[in-house]
Design a protein around this motif. Structure first.
Motif, PDB file in Angstrom:
ATOM      1  N   GLY A  51       5.377  54.191  79.884  1.00 37.56           N
ATOM      2  CA  GLY A  51       5.521  52.972  79.057  1.00 37.56           C
ATOM      3  C   GLY A  51       4.706  51.821  79.615  1.00 37.56           C
ATOM      4  O   GLY A  51       4.131  51.909  80.681  1.00 37.56           O
ATOM      5  N   MET A  72      10.288  50.897  70.006  1.00 38.21           N
ATOM      6  CA  MET A  72       9.262  51.693  69.318  1.00 38.21           C
ATOM      7  C   MET A  72       9.766  53.116  69.086  1.00 38.21           C
ATOM      8  O   MET A  72      10.652  53.582  69.794  1.00 38.21           O
ATOM      9  CB  MET A  72       7.978  51.731  70.160  1.00 38.21           C
ATOM     10  N   CYS A  83      13.301  60.327  85.886  1.00 35.83           N
ATOM     11  CA  CYS A  83      13.840  58.975  85.982  1.00 35.83           C
ATOM     12  C   CYS A  83      15.268  59.065  86.502  1.00 35.83           C
ATOM     13  O   CYS A  83      15.949  60.066  86.270  1.00 35.83           O
ATOM     14  CB  CYS A  83      13.798  58.281  84.618  1.00 35.83           C
ATOM     15  N   TYR A  88      17.347  54.584  74.435  1.00 37.01           N
ATOM     16  CA  TYR A  88      16.184  54.480  73.542  1.00 37.01           C
ATOM     17  C   TYR A  88      14.962  55.197  74.102  1.00 37.01           C
ATOM     18  O   TYR A  88      13.877  55.141  73.536  1.00 37.01           O
ATOM     19  CB  TYR A  88      15.834  53.003  73.280  1.00 37.01           C
ATOM     20  N   CYS A  89      15.146  55.852  75.253  1.00 34.12           N
ATOM     21  CA  CYS A  89      13.991  56.473  75.926  1.00 34.12           C
ATOM     22  C   CYS A  89      14.215  57.958  76.174  1.00 34.12           C
ATOM     23  O   CYS A  89      13.389  58.779  75.797  1.00 34.12           O
ATOM     24  CB  CYS A  89      13.732  55.745  77.243  1.00 34.12           C
ATOM     25  N   GLY A  92       8.450  57.703  83.099  1.00 33.28           N
ATOM     26  CA  GLY A  92       9.370  58.020  84.176  1.00 33.28           C
ATOM     27  C   GLY A  92       9.567  56.820  85.112  1.00 33.28           C
ATOM     28  O   GLY A  92       9.252  55.711  84.756  1.00 33.28           O
ATOM     29  N   THR A 137       8.849  49.243  86.579  1.00 29.90           N
ATOM     30  CA  THR A 137       9.891  50.024  87.237  1.00 29.90           C
ATOM     31  C   THR A 137      11.267  49.562  86.765  1.00 29.90           C
ATOM     32  O   THR A 137      11.404  48.445  86.263  1.00 29.90           O
ATOM     33  CB  THR A 137       9.783  49.853  88.774  1.00 29.90           C
ATOM     34  N   ASN A 138      12.264  50.423  86.972  1.00 33.37           N
ATOM     35  CA  ASN A 138      13.633  49.968  86.695  1.00 33.37           C
ATOM     36  C   ASN A 138      14.201  49.207  87.886  1.00 33.37           C
ATOM     37  O   ASN A 138      15.342  48.745  87.836  1.00 33.37           O
ATOM     38  CB  ASN A 138      14.531  51.137  86.291  1.00 33.37           C
ATOM     39  N   VAL A 144      14.507  45.421  76.073  1.00 35.98           N
ATOM     40  CA  VAL A 144      14.517  45.948  74.707  1.00 35.98           C
ATOM     41  C   VAL A 144      15.855  45.541  74.103  1.00 35.98           C
ATOM     42  O   VAL A 144      16.910  45.907  74.633  1.00 35.98           O
ATOM     43  CB  VAL A 144      14.375  47.490  74.700  1.00 35.98           C
TER      44      VAL A 144
HETATM   45  N1  SAM Z   1      11.143  53.540  84.559  1.00 33.13           N
HETATM   46  C1  SAM Z   1      10.331  52.386  84.452  1.00 33.13           C
HETATM   47  C2  SAM Z   1      11.083  51.251  83.806  1.00 33.13           C
HETATM   48  O1  SAM Z   1      12.275  51.365  83.574  1.00 33.13           O
HETATM   49  O2  SAM Z   1      10.472  50.212  83.588  1.00 33.13           O
HETATM   50  C3  SAM Z   1       8.990  52.590  83.778  1.00 33.13           C
HETATM   51  C4  SAM Z   1       8.925  53.462  82.575  1.00 33.13           C
HETATM   52  S1  SAM Z   1       9.704  52.791  81.151  1.00 33.13           S
HETATM   53  C5  SAM Z   1       9.296  54.027  79.972  1.00 33.13           C
HETATM   54  C6  SAM Z   1       8.622  51.443  80.786  1.00 33.13           C
HETATM   55  C7  SAM Z   1       9.119  50.445  79.773  1.00 33.13           C
HETATM   56  O3  SAM Z   1       9.170  51.091  78.521  1.00 33.13           O
HETATM   57  C8  SAM Z   1      10.507  49.894  80.042  1.00 33.13           C
HETATM   58  O4  SAM Z   1      10.449  48.493  80.049  1.00 33.13           O
HETATM   59  C9  SAM Z   1      11.327  50.388  78.883  1.00 33.13           C
HETATM   60  O5  SAM Z   1      12.299  49.465  78.498  1.00 33.13           O
HETATM   61  C10 SAM Z   1      10.274  50.565  77.822  1.00 33.13           C
HETATM   62  N2  SAM Z   1      10.639  51.508  76.775  1.00 33.13           N
HETATM   63  C11 SAM Z   1      11.085  52.768  76.890  1.00 33.13           C
HETATM   64  N3  SAM Z   1      11.308  53.325  75.675  1.00 33.13           N
HETATM   65  C12 SAM Z   1      10.975  52.386  74.773  1.00 33.13           C
HETATM   66  C13 SAM Z   1      10.960  52.340  73.352  1.00 33.13           C
HETATM   67  N4  SAM Z   1      11.362  53.371  72.606  1.00 33.13           N
HETATM   68  N5  SAM Z   1      10.540  51.214  72.757  1.00 33.13           N
HETATM   69  C14 SAM Z   1      10.138  50.143  73.494  1.00 33.13           C
HETATM   70  N6  SAM Z   1      10.122  50.130  74.831  1.00 33.13           N
HETATM   71  C15 SAM Z   1      10.534  51.227  75.471  1.00 33.13           C
END
Ligand code: SAM
Length: 341
Positions: free
Chosen positions: A341, A198, A26, A32-33, A73, A104-105, A168
């Motif tokens: 995610g 989560m 990423c 949080y990720c 990612g 996606t971000n 989040v």
């Molecule tokens: N990189 C992409 C993005 O930013 O959307 C896709 C992957 S990201 C893991 C997918 C989604 O998971 C995002 O909306 C992110 O905010 C959410 N996410 C990641 N960690 C999380 C957590 N611990 N609890 C809840 N949502 C989470």
């Protein structure tokens, strides 16, 4: 008429949705990720190449999958992302062609949104936790808010709608922006979805007390908006609400908002999702502790029938719920960035 082979688990849930993680890499490091440093990357040789990814997706679509969401990612980091979308959108199964969407971000969409739409991407979700550049740096550990906002604009221009934004909320960090974020989303015709945090962060720092609950989110929004629940949720993770200005119950809705309360109001009873990791492991839940290896059999020449049987085997072991609220809950070994995610 021949009965179609359905992806039904032992609890009677029919599975139609496959989340495919395209990479565990990423260009952000959301607190949080992912950790800031020391991420244990998946070995390169284990990552599915385009033909392998398409071969597994073809089997899944043949078995009944009708929706594919690309994630990571960061899926846009794959150099072959346009070819991946085109290949997936061209698949066909008992339910016809799958709908292909992406989370996606947004960084990279300014360049890619048009090509992705042309390749057959139907919809897009962009993650947006703040509208303040300094806070974005604090939250994502990278100074990229402008790129995310440019990506959102580009996807709207490319017709990748209805656009959804994911947020989040974290107590004391961005809760004061809940109303502004929703106002922003309504202003551009997007649906904002607030996701409860989560226990999936790489640092294992999640606490129940630290999580902003769906109830709290609704209270925060109530200072500016009236929310009216919409029926017909089906298997969707989000509870959706019509949004009106506070105190104007007869006004036209300004739009909709979603709340994904995975922790405090689990929706496992309607789950229709399977997940494929970037290294070819099939998971039947975000929180599953077991996985089914599809990569090794595929690389050893397994037939479509054999891979289909493995998908059914994975599904047969699906538990009725994610178990986050059980006293013996164990966070999965993989962090969110390596599950998708
Ligand atoms: N990189 C992409 C993005 O930013 O959307 C896709 C992957 S990201 C893991 C997918 C989604 O998971 C995002 O909306 C992110 O905010 C959410 N996410 C990641 N960690 C999380 C957590 N611990 N609890 C809840 N949502 C989470």
């Amino acid at each position: 008429m021949r009965r179609l082979p359905l992806l039904v688990d032992p609890h009677g849930r029919e599975h139609r949705d496959l989340r495919i993680s395209l990479t565990d890499h990423c260009n952000l490091r959301c607190t949080y990720c992912m950790p800031e440093q020391g991420v244990p990357w998946l070995p390169k040789a284990t990552l599915l190449a385009l033909p392998e990814l398409l071969a597994i997706a073809e089997v899944a679509v043949g078995a009944g999958i009708s929706e594919i969401r690309l994630t990571g990612g960061e899926p846009l980091l794959r150099r072959d992302i346009v070819e991946i979308v085109a290949g997936l959108a061209a698949l066909s199964g008992p339910a016809g062609r799958p709908e292909v969407s992406m989370t996606t971000n947004g960084i990279g969409l300014a360049k890619l949104a048009g090509a992705l739409a042309e390749a057959g991407l139907a919809r897009i979700n962009v993650s947006l936790d703040t509208l303040r550049p300094d806070r974005f740096v604090q939250l994502a550990r990278r100074d990229r808010l402008a790129d995310t906002l440019a990506g959102i604009e580009a996807s709207l221009a490319a017709g990748l709608g209805p656009l959804k934004l994911n947020t989040v909320l974290m107590r004391g960090i961005n809760t004061d922006e809940a109303v502004d974020l929703l106002r922003h989303a309504l202003g551009i015709g997007a649906e904002l979805r607030f996701i409860e945090q989560m226990p999936l962060d790489a640092g294992h720092t999640w606490t129940r007390e630290g999580m902003v609950t769906a109830d709290e989110t609704q209270s925060l929004l109530a200072s500016a908006f009236d929310l009216r629940a919409l029926p017909g949720r089906g298997a969707a993770p989000a509870e959706r609400f019509e949004v009106r200005p506070v105190g104007s119950p007869d006004a036209e809705p300004l739009g909709t908002v979603g709340i994904i309360a995975s922790v405090t109001r689990p929706f496992c009873g309607n789950c229709d999702r399977l997940r494929l990791t970037a290294d070819g492991q099939l998971r039947n839940c975000l929180f599953a502790t077991g996985e089914t290896d599809l990569r090794t059999p595929l690389r050893s020449g397994a037939s479509a029938e054999e891979l289909t049987a493995l998908i059914h085997e994975n599904l047969a072991a699906k538990l009725p719920g994610h178990g986050i609220n059980d006293p013996d809950f164990l966070q999965p070994r993989r962090p969110m960035s390596a599950i998708g995610g």
